[in-house]
Design a protein around this motif. Structure first.
Motif, PDB file in Angstrom:
ATOM      1  N   ASN A 129       0.846  -1.195   0.000  1.00 12.31           N
ATOM      2  CA  ASN A 129       0.000   0.000   0.000  1.00 12.31           C
ATOM      3  C   ASN A 129       0.877   1.238   0.000  1.00 12.31           C
ATOM      4  O   ASN A 129       2.056   1.189   0.374  1.00 12.31           O
ATOM      5  CB  ASN A 129      -0.975  -0.008   1.186  1.00 12.31           C
ATOM      6  N   SER A 161      -1.949  -1.224  -3.492  1.00 15.45           N
ATOM      7  CA  SER A 161      -3.197  -0.780  -2.892  1.00 15.45           C
ATOM      8  C   SER A 161      -3.040   0.707  -2.557  1.00 15.45           C
ATOM      9  O   SER A 161      -2.663   1.065  -1.431  1.00 15.45           O
ATOM     10  CB  SER A 161      -3.504  -1.595  -1.625  1.00 15.45           C
ATOM     11  N   GLU A 177      -3.755   4.556  -1.540  1.00 13.39           N
ATOM     12  CA  GLU A 177      -4.661   5.232  -0.617  1.00 13.39           C
ATOM     13  C   GLU A 177      -4.576   6.736  -0.857  1.00 13.39           C
ATOM     14  O   GLU A 177      -3.479   7.297  -0.879  1.00 13.39           O
ATOM     15  CB  GLU A 177      -4.279   4.905   0.824  1.00 13.39           C
ATOM     16  N   LEU A 183      -4.427   5.364   5.616  1.00 16.19           N
ATOM     17  CA  LEU A 183      -5.564   4.819   6.359  1.00 16.19           C
ATOM     18  C   LEU A 183      -5.169   4.178   7.682  1.00 16.19           C
ATOM     19  O   LEU A 183      -5.989   3.487   8.290  1.00 16.19           O
ATOM     20  CB  LEU A 183      -6.285   3.788   5.486  1.00 16.19           C
ATOM     21  N   GLY A 239      -6.806   0.197   8.705  1.00 10.44           N
ATOM     22  CA  GLY A 239      -7.544   0.592   7.519  1.00 10.44           C
ATOM     23  C   GLY A 239      -6.831   0.226   6.236  1.00 10.44           C
ATOM     24  O   GLY A 239      -7.471  -0.147   5.242  1.00 10.44           O
ATOM     25  N   GLY A 240      -5.513   0.314   6.258  1.00 12.24           N
ATOM     26  CA  GLY A 240      -4.733  -0.038   5.070  1.00 12.24           C
ATOM     27  C   GLY A 240      -4.818  -1.517   4.742  1.00 12.24           C
ATOM     28  O   GLY A 240      -4.981  -1.906   3.581  1.00 12.24           O
ATOM     29  N   TYR A 259      -7.236  -3.565   5.746  1.00 17.53           N
ATOM     30  CA  TYR A 259      -8.625  -3.869   5.384  1.00 17.53           C
ATOM     31  C   TYR A 259      -8.900  -3.532   3.921  1.00 17.53           C
ATOM     32  O   TYR A 259      -9.537  -4.313   3.205  1.00 17.53           O
ATOM     33  CB  TYR A 259      -9.571  -3.099   6.295  1.00 17.53           C
ATOM     34  N   ARG A 260      -8.397  -2.400   3.467  1.00 18.19           N
ATOM     35  CA  ARG A 260      -8.606  -2.003   2.078  1.00 18.19           C
ATOM     36  C   ARG A 260      -7.965  -3.003   1.117  1.00 18.19           C
ATOM     37  O   ARG A 260      -8.475  -3.237   0.016  1.00 18.19           O
ATOM     38  CB  ARG A 260      -8.027  -0.605   1.846  1.00 18.19           C
ATOM     39  N   ARG A 315     -15.147  -1.548   8.896  1.00 20.67           N
ATOM     40  CA  ARG A 315     -15.657  -0.771   7.777  1.00 20.67           C
ATOM     41  C   ARG A 315     -14.516  -0.012   7.120  1.00 20.67           C
ATOM     42  O   ARG A 315     -13.533   0.351   7.774  1.00 20.67           O
ATOM     43  CB  ARG A 315     -16.727   0.213   8.239  1.00 20.67           C
ATOM     44  N   ALA A 316     -14.671   0.239   5.841  1.00 25.19           N
ATOM     45  CA  ALA A 316     -13.638   0.962   5.097  1.00 25.19           C
ATOM     46  C   ALA A 316     -13.398   2.327   5.719  1.00 25.19           C
ATOM     47  O   ALA A 316     -14.332   3.008   6.148  1.00 25.19           O
ATOM     48  CB  ALA A 316     -14.050   1.101   3.638  1.00 25.19           C
ATOM     49  N   ARG A 363     -10.209   4.942   7.851  1.00 23.65           N
ATOM     50  CA  ARG A 363      -8.961   5.054   8.610  1.00 23.65           C
ATOM     51  C   ARG A 363      -9.167   4.501  10.023  1.00 23.65           C
ATOM     52  O   ARG A 363     -10.012   4.987  10.770  1.00 23.65           O
ATOM     53  CB  ARG A 363      -8.549   6.527   8.663  1.00 23.65           C
TER      54      ARG A 363
END
Length: 219
Positions: free
Chosen positions: A52, A77, A79, A83, A87-88, A90-91, A173-174, A176
């Motif tokens: 990412n 990935s 961003e 995030l 968050g990173g 998860y994305r 959830r998407a 940070r």
């Protein structure tokens, strides 16, 4: 097994070095910091990588490309804004698949063997722990009989290297968010293992520690 290298941090403590160069591309002993991770993973036959990025991420993609020059395959990935670790990851889950995956912080250097981490039973994570460095004397988590908890002592420091099941992120959830609360919740359920690394490790978080690593690798 796939692996993710976290490379989206801004590197505020490394400024001005990171004003025009993303921290993972800062040179150490003649090559970018992130290249050490890629080469170490390739030696362990971990060849499917996800990276990412956010700050100056186009430089990372331009330097590493598709990974063929290192004998690996790299997917990215991106961003729009960093995030955080949770968050990173998860994305990036759609790129990482349904099997357990390795995650390595891009701003550490470590001579670990990726095969030392193995998830067992219903564990959601296994973290690689190291002795507490001078800049983090209190440590993070207590390791006893291969299990990690947030309450016991003495504590060791989380190296920034871990093996995770995608199920660790169920209900997220998407956006940070940090990783630590997810790990602490899993620890409370008795579902996080740990292993102590006795080799070399350094958190390359400041220009001074970058210079220290340079001395260790060239001295």
């Amino acid at each position: 097994m796939k692996a993710m290298i976290l490379a989206a941090g801004r590197g505020e403590r490394m400024r001005p070095l990171t004003d025009h160069t993303p921290k993972p591309l800062l040179p150490v002993a003649g090559k970018p910091l992130i290249q050490y991770h890629i080469e170490n993973l390739a030696r362990a036959s971990v060849r499917e990588l996800v990276i990412n990025h956010a700050h100056l991420g186009e430089q990372i993609e331009a330097w590493l490309g598709d990974g063929a020059q290192f004998g690996v395959s790299i997917r990215y990935s991106p961003e729009a804004e960093a995030l955080e670790t949770g968050g990173g990851i998860y994305r990036a889950l759609p790129l990482l698949g349904e099997a357990p995956f390795l995650v390595v912080n891009g701003d550490v250097w470590c001579d670990f063997d990726p095969s030392c981490l193995q998830l067992a039973g219903g564990d959601l994570a296994q973290l690689l722990m190291v002795a507490n460095p001078d800049h983090h004397p209190g440590g993070d988590f207590h390791l006893q009989a291969g299990r990690l908890d947030d309450q016991g002592s003495p504590k060791l420091t989380f190296s920034g290297i871990g093996l995770y099941r995608p199920a660790l992120f169920e209900g997220c959830r998407a956006g940070r968010f940090p990783l630590a609360p997810l790990l602490r919740n899993a620890m409370a359920q008795g579902r996080v293992a740990g292993a102590e690394h006795h080799g070399r490790w350094i958190d390359v978080g400041t220009p001074q520690r970058l210079q220290e690593l340079e001395r260790k690798l060239t001295g």
